[in-house]
Design a protein around this motif. Structure first.
Motif, mmCIF file in Angstrom:
data_model
loop_
_atom_site.group_PDB
_atom_site.id
_atom_site.type_symbol
_atom_site.label_atom_id
_atom_site.label_comp_id
_atom_site.label_asym_id
_atom_site.label_seq_id
_atom_site.Cartn_x
_atom_site.Cartn_y
_atom_site.Cartn_z
ATOM 1 N N ARG A 40 2.001 -22.238 -2.243
ATOM 2 C CA ARG A 40 2.000 -20.991 -3.005
ATOM 3 C C ARG A 40 0.590 -20.446 -3.185
ATOM 4 O O ARG A 40 0.365 -19.263 -3.287
ATOM 5 C CB ARG A 40 2.644 -21.220 -4.373
ATOM 6 N N GLN A 45 0.690 -13.132 -3.783
ATOM 7 C CA GLN A 45 1.689 -12.079 -3.880
ATOM 8 C C GLN A 45 1.025 -10.773 -4.300
ATOM 9 O O GLN A 45 0.374 -10.703 -5.329
ATOM 10 C CB GLN A 45 2.770 -12.468 -4.894
ATOM 11 N N SER A 46 1.177 -9.753 -3.477
ATOM 12 C CA SER A 46 0.637 -8.441 -3.780
ATOM 13 C C SER A 46 1.367 -7.408 -2.944
ATOM 14 O O SER A 46 1.611 -7.624 -1.745
ATOM 15 C CB SER A 46 -0.869 -8.381 -3.489
ATOM 16 N N LYS A 47 1.719 -6.291 -3.567
ATOM 17 C CA LYS A 47 2.415 -5.230 -2.837
ATOM 18 C C LYS A 47 1.490 -4.492 -1.879
ATOM 19 O O LYS A 47 1.960 -3.698 -1.064
ATOM 20 C CB LYS A 47 3.060 -4.255 -3.816
#
Length: 541
Positions: A40, A45-47
């Motif tokens: 992880r 995590q990022s748009k």
């Protein structure tokens, strides 16, 4: 017998001997959750992690533009939702092109220009509160403000709306106030920082003793209460422009001797670009509460081009465009270590001589475009779109939070009196049509040039106020649910019952707050419907 690989090999999808160098296998065999936490940590995590850049086709570029060859390290271009301005080569003075944003193809040599300066133009900046007003700074030690007619120029423009004279050497830096109407900051090679009220043509503040050497860049913070500057002495300064006092100083932000740049982020942090002692280009993030050490430092390459930072406060992304480079790097700034995350880079074959950055009000929300550059080649202007890949045709509210509106939060006199305010925000849902500007005077009480031969000593005389007194009333545009303040006029006796702006402003702010709540509620409803639609498409319902 050969040694068998541990059982974790299939879950890691890597040869077991590669992980032997990373961690202890006895721990991995007994604690599979450590493997998952490690995986992880690799993928953040990022748009915006998959933002990609794409140059427009040749038929949509602007060709045969003689881009200026001045040695000043500036963008040489400015873009807003209506116009593109490019500083060009010209004989006998300075000039820049102003073209409609949708203009493409070859530019004829007879295309009219803005050509009122006596020496080369070094910087141009559009007013954030009126898309028809642009300021230009020149080697002739003056700053001029121009009113561009709707639809663009129909002939050469030589007479500015106002000329600002206060610098003794060439002026190369312009910065409009982000929230106050008609406040413009200028900085020149005389080490002066000047703050002007463009509406009256007056110099309201001058910072003369803060910088011992050449100023490289100036940036306002989000509410316009402070500025940050970097200077040839390698120091970063945070200054209160109204009091003229230096609030914070950090010596030797970057060890290199080449020019630096600094930009205020929306949360109050400062991002700087410069060079290390070994001439490597660097990016650094600073907390204004503690400038003793940088929060993050990234080294990139050994090119000698100055990195120009372009910051998007809505997405918290920073784009680095180096003069003479063939690449545009982009990063995301977050609150979690290491704070500055490299996303990707756009690379092309031809180097850039400068670049214009389009404000968020002008991007195409239907294509999930979050930013657009206008890259300057030697003879061409090439648009480059930064896009987030999405399959849905619905408005992506997470990509487009409310952005700064064209309407100012304060009048010039309010800011001069000591008031500060956050920008007024507007939703981009359904595309942004912009506020109607035809009903308001963009430059109140603006000075005008008298015709030659009048015998007056000063060429600039303030226009006498007419009998109408400006007031404002609140109105709401139809369809987009956004409130705007439109200026109307009544006679000095006030008999029509219209109140002054100070009386109407609280009501307008309350209305804007209510409309903002409605927009947020609708955004949440859209997200819920999108999730239900996705479940239906996946067969879950």
């Amino acid at each position: 017998m050969p040694k068998k690989a541990p059982q974790v090999r299939s879950s890691l999808r890597l040869p077991w001997y590669k992980y032997a160098a990373l961690t202890n296998f006895s721990e991995l065999q007994g604690a599979p959750e450590k493997v998952m936490s490690f995986r992880r940590g690799v993928v953040r995590q990022s748009k915006f992690r998959h933002v990609f850049a794409q140059a427009w086709k040749a038929e949509h570029c602007i060709d045969d533009v003689r881009v200026s060859r001045v040695t000043w390290d500036g963008p040489l271009c400015a873009v807003n939702p209506k116009f593109t301005a490019v500083i060009i080569e010209s004989g006998g003075g300075g000039a820049f092109l102003v073209l409609p944003l949708n203009k493409s193809g070859r530019i004829d040599q007879t295309t009219p220009t803005v050509c009122g300066h006596a020496a080369p133009v070094l910087d141009v900046q559009w007013c954030p509160h009126d898309d028809n007003v642009i300021a230009s700074a020149s080697e002739d030690c003056t700053v001029k403000v121009w009113q561009i007619p709707e639809g663009g120029l129909t002939g050469p423009m030589t007479d500015p709306v106002v000329t600002l004279e206060g610098h003794s050497k060439r002026v190369g830096i312009l910065a409009w106030h982000p929230t106050a109407f008609n406040i413009l900051l200028t900085a020149g090679c005389d080490n002066l920082v000047c703050v002007w009220d463009v509406g009256t043509g007056e110099l309201v503040y001058q910072i003369a003793d803060a910088h011992p050497d050449l100023i490289y860049s100036v940036s306002w913070n989000r509410d316009g209460s402070a500025i940050c500057t970097v200077c040839k002495d390698k120091a970063l300064r945070v200054i209160d422009p109204r009091r003229g006092t230096v609030l914070k100083v950090k010596e030797k932000v970057h060890e290199g001797t080449r020019p630096m740049r600094a930009v205020f982020l929306s949360d109050g942090k400062i991002l700087t670009t410069g060079f290390s002692r070994m001439s490597e280009r660097q990016l650094a993030l600073w907390d204004t509460m503690d400038l003793s050490e940088p929060m993050a430092v990234q080294e990139m390459d050994t090119s000698n081009g100055v990195l120009l930072p372009y910051y998007d406060p809505d997405t918290n992304m920073v784009y680095l465009c180096g003069k003479g480079d063939c690449t545009i790097r982009y990063f995301e700034v977050t609150d979690e270590s290491p704070y500055v995350h490299f996303l990707s880079l756009y690379s092309s074959k031809e180097p850039q001589r400068g670049a214009g950055f389009l404000s968020k009000r002008g991007v195409d929300v239907n294509k999930c475009e979050i930013a657009r550059f206008y890259k300057l080649h030697e003879r061409k202007v090439e648009p480059i779109s930064m896009t987030v890949p999405r399959k849905s045709d619905l408005f992506q509210g997470d990509l487009y939070p409310n952005t700064a509106s064209v309407e100012p939060s304060l009048l010039a006199e309010d800011w001069i009196a000591g008031q500060d305010a956050e920008p007024l925000l507007v939703s981009l849902s359904g595309g942004y049509a912009g506020a109607p500007s035809k009903n308001r005077d963009p430059l109140r009480n603006k000075p005008r040039l008298l015709p030659q031969g009048t015998g007056t000593d000063s060429p600039l005389v303030p226009r006498q106020p007419a009998t109408p007194v400006p007031t404002s009333v609140a109105s709401e545009t139809e369809g987009d649910g956004v409130g705007f303040v439109q200026h109307k006029f009544t006679h000095g006796d006030g008999s029509d019952g219209l109140r002054r702006e100070d009386d109407v402003l609280p009501e307008v702010l309350a209305e804007v707050k209510a409309l903002r709540s409605v927009v947020l509620a609708q955004g949440q409803r859209i997200e819920l419907l999108e999730r239900q639609l996705a479940r239906i498409e996946d067969g879950d319902v």
